[in-house]
Scaffold this motif. Structure first.
Motif, PDB file in Angstrom:
ATOM      1  N   GLU A  61       2.178   1.982  -3.708  1.00  0.00           N
ATOM      2  CA  GLU A  61       0.503   2.227  -4.700  1.00  0.00           C
ATOM      3  C   GLU A  61       0.658   3.789  -4.335  1.00  0.00           C
ATOM      4  O   GLU A  61      -0.334   4.432  -5.106  1.00  0.00           O
ATOM      5  CB  GLU A  61      -0.215   0.935  -4.313  1.00  0.00           C
ATOM      6  N   GLN A  62       0.828   4.576  -2.722  1.00  0.00           N
ATOM      7  CA  GLN A  62       1.142   5.983  -2.689  1.00  0.00           C
ATOM      8  C   GLN A  62       2.041   6.972  -3.238  1.00  0.00           C
ATOM      9  O   GLN A  62       1.931   7.363  -2.835  1.00  0.00           O
ATOM     10  CB  GLN A  62       0.630   5.707  -1.264  1.00  0.00           C
ATOM     11  N   LEU A  63       2.964   5.936  -3.501  1.00  0.00           N
ATOM     12  CA  LEU A  63       4.502   6.821  -4.683  1.00  0.00           C
ATOM     13  C   LEU A  63       3.744   7.280  -5.614  1.00  0.00           C
ATOM     14  O   LEU A  63       2.686   7.214  -6.456  1.00  0.00           O
ATOM     15  CB  LEU A  63       5.347   6.047  -4.138  1.00  0.00           C
TER      16      LEU A  63
ATOM     17  N   GLU B 102       4.072   9.040  -9.094  1.00  0.00           N
ATOM     18  CA  GLU B 102       3.801   7.999 -10.007  1.00  0.00           C
ATOM     19  C   GLU B 102       5.314   8.873 -11.153  1.00  0.00           C
ATOM     20  O   GLU B 102       5.709   9.931 -10.908  1.00  0.00           O
ATOM     21  CB  GLU B 102       2.617   8.274 -11.211  1.00  0.00           C
TER      22      GLU B 102
ATOM     23  N   ASP C 247       0.971  -0.833  -0.025  1.00  0.00           N
ATOM     24  CA  ASP C 247       0.254   0.110  -0.269  1.00  0.00           C
ATOM     25  C   ASP C 247       0.791   1.418   0.094  1.00  0.00           C
ATOM     26  O   ASP C 247       0.530   2.202  -0.571  1.00  0.00           O
ATOM     27  CB  ASP C 247      -1.270   0.159   1.251  1.00  0.00           C
ATOM     28  N   GLU C 248       2.111   1.478   0.819  1.00  0.00           N
ATOM     29  CA  GLU C 248       2.604   2.895   1.017  1.00  0.00           C
ATOM     30  C   GLU C 248       3.406   2.585  -0.609  1.00  0.00           C
ATOM     31  O   GLU C 248       3.510   2.834  -1.400  1.00  0.00           O
ATOM     32  CB  GLU C 248       4.226   2.006   1.633  1.00  0.00           C
TER      33      GLU C 248
END
Length: 87
Positions: free
Chosen positions: A81-83, A85, A78-79
């Motif tokens: 995926e939150q970075l 793009e 989840d970390e």
């Protein structure tokens, strides 16, 4: 017989290596090395995430190990995926 997995230098990262998150799950593939080859300074990698397919940058300090088969990060899925793009 499969080659034994062993730790390698950042410049020897296998092309399109699977990226393993802190829980031991494959979360994507390494797309690109980020660094200064001439100065041997590793900045991180670009990871194409399996879920969503977008690319993110994972800083070198979040990559404890690169091996002959995989890249390991200490980040949770989840970390990652939150970075933001990578462009």
């Amino acid at each position: 017989m499969a080659e034994e997995e062993r730790e390698v230098a950042w410049l020897a990262m296998p092309e399109k290596a699977p990226v393993i998150d802190g829980a031991g799950e494959e979360i994507g593939r390494a797309e690109e090395l980020l660094g200064d080859k001439a100065e041997d300074i590793f900045h991180g990698i670009v990871v194409k995430l399996a879920r969503g397919g977008h690319k993110v940058e994972v800083r070198a300090d979040r990559i404890p190990k690169i091996t002959t088969h995989r890249v390991y990060t200490d980040l949770a899925a989840d970390e990652l995926e939150q970075l933001p793009e990578f462009r």
